[in-house]
Scaffold this motif. Structure first.
Motif, PDB file in Angstrom:
ATOM      1  N   THR A 157       0.802  -1.263  -0.082  1.00  0.00           N
ATOM      2  CA  THR A 157       0.023   0.056   0.045  1.00  0.00           C
ATOM      3  C   THR A 157       0.899   1.372   0.032  1.00  0.00           C
ATOM      4  N   ASN A 158       0.516   2.417  -0.448  1.00  0.00           N
ATOM      5  CA  ASN A 158       0.931   3.453  -0.454  1.00  0.00           C
ATOM      6  C   ASN A 158       1.163   4.124   1.035  1.00  0.00           C
ATOM      7  N   SER A 159       1.486   5.406   0.793  1.00  0.00           N
ATOM      8  CA  SER A 159       1.590   6.169   2.337  1.00  0.00           C
ATOM      9  C   SER A 159       0.229   6.639   2.937  1.00  0.00           C
ATOM     10  N   ARG A 160      -0.654   6.247   2.055  1.00  0.00           N
ATOM     11  CA  ARG A 160      -2.088   6.608   2.524  1.00  0.00           C
ATOM     12  C   ARG A 160      -2.789   5.303   2.825  1.00  0.00           C
ATOM     13  N   GLY A 161      -2.294   4.335   2.605  1.00  0.00           N
ATOM     14  CA  GLY A 161      -2.722   3.158   3.208  1.00  0.00           C
ATOM     15  C   GLY A 161      -3.786   2.355   1.868  1.00  0.00           C
ATOM     16  N   LYS A 162      -3.771   3.167   1.048  1.00  0.00           N
ATOM     17  CA  LYS A 162      -4.284   2.557  -0.145  1.00  0.00           C
ATOM     18  C   LYS A 162      -3.612   1.815  -1.230  1.00  0.00           C
ATOM     19  N   PRO A 163      -4.055   0.886  -2.061  1.00  0.00           N
ATOM     20  CA  PRO A 163      -3.531   0.172  -3.072  1.00  0.00           C
ATOM     21  C   PRO A 163      -2.957   0.975  -4.117  1.00  0.00           C
ATOM     22  N   TRP A 164      -1.413   0.457  -4.599  1.00  0.00           N
ATOM     23  CA  TRP A 164      -0.648   1.450  -5.272  1.00  0.00           C
ATOM     24  C   TRP A 164      -1.556   1.355  -6.757  1.00  0.00           C
ATOM     25  N   THR A 165      -1.327   2.597  -7.351  1.00  0.00           N
ATOM     26  CA  THR A 165      -1.545   2.801  -8.810  1.00  0.00           C
ATOM     27  C   THR A 165      -0.476   2.335  -9.665  1.00  0.00           C
ATOM     28  N   SER A 166      -0.650   1.576 -10.759  1.00  0.00           N
ATOM     29  CA  SER A 166       0.483   1.448 -11.452  1.00  0.00           C
ATOM     30  C   SER A 166       1.397   2.173 -11.750  1.00  0.00           C
ATOM     31  N   ASP A 167       1.168   3.426 -12.139  1.00  0.00           N
ATOM     32  CA  ASP A 167       2.015   4.587 -12.258  1.00  0.00           C
ATOM     33  C   ASP A 167       2.870   4.890 -10.959  1.00  0.00           C
ATOM     34  N   GLY A 168       1.900   5.015  -9.867  1.00  0.00           N
ATOM     35  CA  GLY A 168       2.683   5.332  -8.626  1.00  0.00           C
ATOM     36  C   GLY A 168       3.703   4.255  -8.279  1.00  0.00           C
ATOM     37  N   PHE A 169       3.409   2.882  -8.367  1.00  0.00           N
ATOM     38  CA  PHE A 169       4.315   1.970  -7.949  1.00  0.00           C
ATOM     39  C   PHE A 169       5.494   1.964  -8.720  1.00  0.00           C
ATOM     40  N   LYS A 170       5.416   2.090 -10.410  1.00  0.00           N
ATOM     41  CA  LYS A 170       6.434   2.161 -10.987  1.00  0.00           C
ATOM     42  C   LYS A 170       7.689   3.328 -10.792  1.00  0.00           C
ATOM     43  N   THR A 171       6.720   4.599 -10.421  1.00  0.00           N
ATOM     44  CA  THR A 171       7.665   5.632  -9.761  1.00  0.00           C
ATOM     45  C   THR A 171       8.560   5.076  -8.463  1.00  0.00           C
ATOM     46  N   SER A 172       7.874   4.722  -7.533  1.00  0.00           N
ATOM     47  CA  SER A 172       8.499   4.667  -6.419  1.00  0.00           C
ATOM     48  C   SER A 172       9.487   3.134  -6.415  1.00  0.00           C
ATOM     49  N   TRP A 173       8.933   2.380  -7.359  1.00  0.00           N
ATOM     50  CA  TRP A 173      10.054   1.059  -7.543  1.00  0.00           C
ATOM     51  C   TRP A 173      11.204   1.905  -8.131  1.00  0.00           C
ATOM     52  N   SER A 174      11.089   2.652  -9.158  1.00  0.00           N
ATOM     53  CA  SER A 174      12.503   3.331  -9.964  1.00  0.00           C
ATOM     54  C   SER A 174      13.000   4.119  -8.900  1.00  0.00           C
ATOM     55  N   LYS A 175      12.423   4.770  -8.219  1.00  0.00           N
ATOM     56  CA  LYS A 175      13.439   5.607  -7.024  1.00  0.00           C
ATOM     57  C   LYS A 175      13.994   4.783  -6.138  1.00  0.00           C
ATOM     58  N   ALA A 176      13.538   3.673  -5.567  1.00  0.00           N
ATOM     59  CA  ALA A 176      14.023   2.642  -4.569  1.00  0.00           C
ATOM     60  C   ALA A 176      15.171   2.013  -5.290  1.00  0.00           C
ATOM     61  N   MET A 177      14.874   1.349  -6.610  1.00  0.00           N
ATOM     62  CA  MET A 177      16.132   1.042  -7.547  1.00  0.00           C
ATOM     63  C   MET A 177      17.293   1.756  -7.494  1.00  0.00           C
ATOM     64  N   LYS A 178      17.058   3.016  -7.814  1.00  0.00           N
ATOM     65  CA  LYS A 178      18.155   3.946  -8.041  1.00  0.00           C
ATOM     66  C   LYS A 178      18.837   4.176  -6.864  1.00  0.00           C
ATOM     67  N   ALA A 179      18.303   4.244  -5.666  1.00  0.00           N
ATOM     68  CA  ALA A 179      18.851   4.537  -4.507  1.00  0.00           C
ATOM     69  C   ALA A 179      19.622   3.287  -4.111  1.00  0.00           C
ATOM     70  N   ALA A 180      19.146   2.131  -4.422  1.00  0.00           N
ATOM     71  CA  ALA A 180      19.958   0.908  -4.118  1.00  0.00           C
ATOM     72  C   ALA A 180      20.825   0.500  -5.033  1.00  0.00           C
ATOM     73  N   GLU A 181      21.153   1.381  -6.045  1.00  0.00           N
ATOM     74  CA  GLU A 181      22.045   1.011  -7.043  1.00  0.00           C
ATOM     75  C   GLU A 181      21.901  -0.325  -7.550  1.00  0.00           C
ATOM     76  N   VAL A 182      20.737  -0.756  -8.040  1.00  0.00           N
ATOM     77  CA  VAL A 182      20.355  -1.673  -8.631  1.00  0.00           C
ATOM     78  C   VAL A 182      19.995  -1.641 -10.144  1.00  0.00           C
ATOM     79  N   SER A 183      20.272  -2.222 -11.226  1.00  0.00           N
ATOM     80  CA  SER A 183      19.700  -1.973 -12.417  1.00  0.00           C
ATOM     81  C   SER A 183      19.754  -3.471 -12.886  1.00  0.00           C
ATOM     82  N   GLY A 184      18.940  -3.378 -13.871  1.00  0.00           N
ATOM     83  CA  GLY A 184      18.667  -4.639 -14.975  1.00  0.00           C
ATOM     84  C   GLY A 184      17.657  -5.526 -14.223  1.00  0.00           C
TER      85      GLY A 184
END
Length: 107
Positions: A17-44
């Protein structure tokens, strides 16, 4: 999972769930996932890689296909396909479990 939503505790049926306790939207999850991957220095890697790994690990832990489908959100057929095509042939643990089970049954 308990989430505070609008000042009261509610039981969420969603694992992610997102910070408001609601299910993620597709775009919202993709954005957060990309940020987390970048912060963790993971690619591919993709979120689907993570889900596939979870499916494999749950199978290795002894979960059934219906249990895995309930946890992952995949259909029964999709879980079977993931296990057959991508993971079971690559994991020794599941093969070892079969052999150990056969040994126990003979004793």
């Amino acid at each position: 999972m308990k989430r505070r939503q609008k000042g009261s505790e509610q039981l969420s049926t969603f694992v992610l769930t997102n910070s408001r306790g609601k299910p993620w939207t597709s775009d919202g999850f993709k954005t957060s996932w990309s940020k987390a991957m970048k912060a963790a220095e993971v690619s591919g890697r993709t979120f689907h890689d993570l889900r596939g790994t979870a499916v494999t690990r749950w199978a290795e832990a002894g979960a059934t296909v219906p249990q895995i489908a309930a946890l992952s959100g995949h259909s029964l057929k999709d879980v079977e396909t993931i296990l057959e095509k991508h993971y079971l042939s690559k994991t020794q643990t599941l093969g070892d479990q079969v052999i150990l089970g056969m040994d126990r049954a003979r004793k």
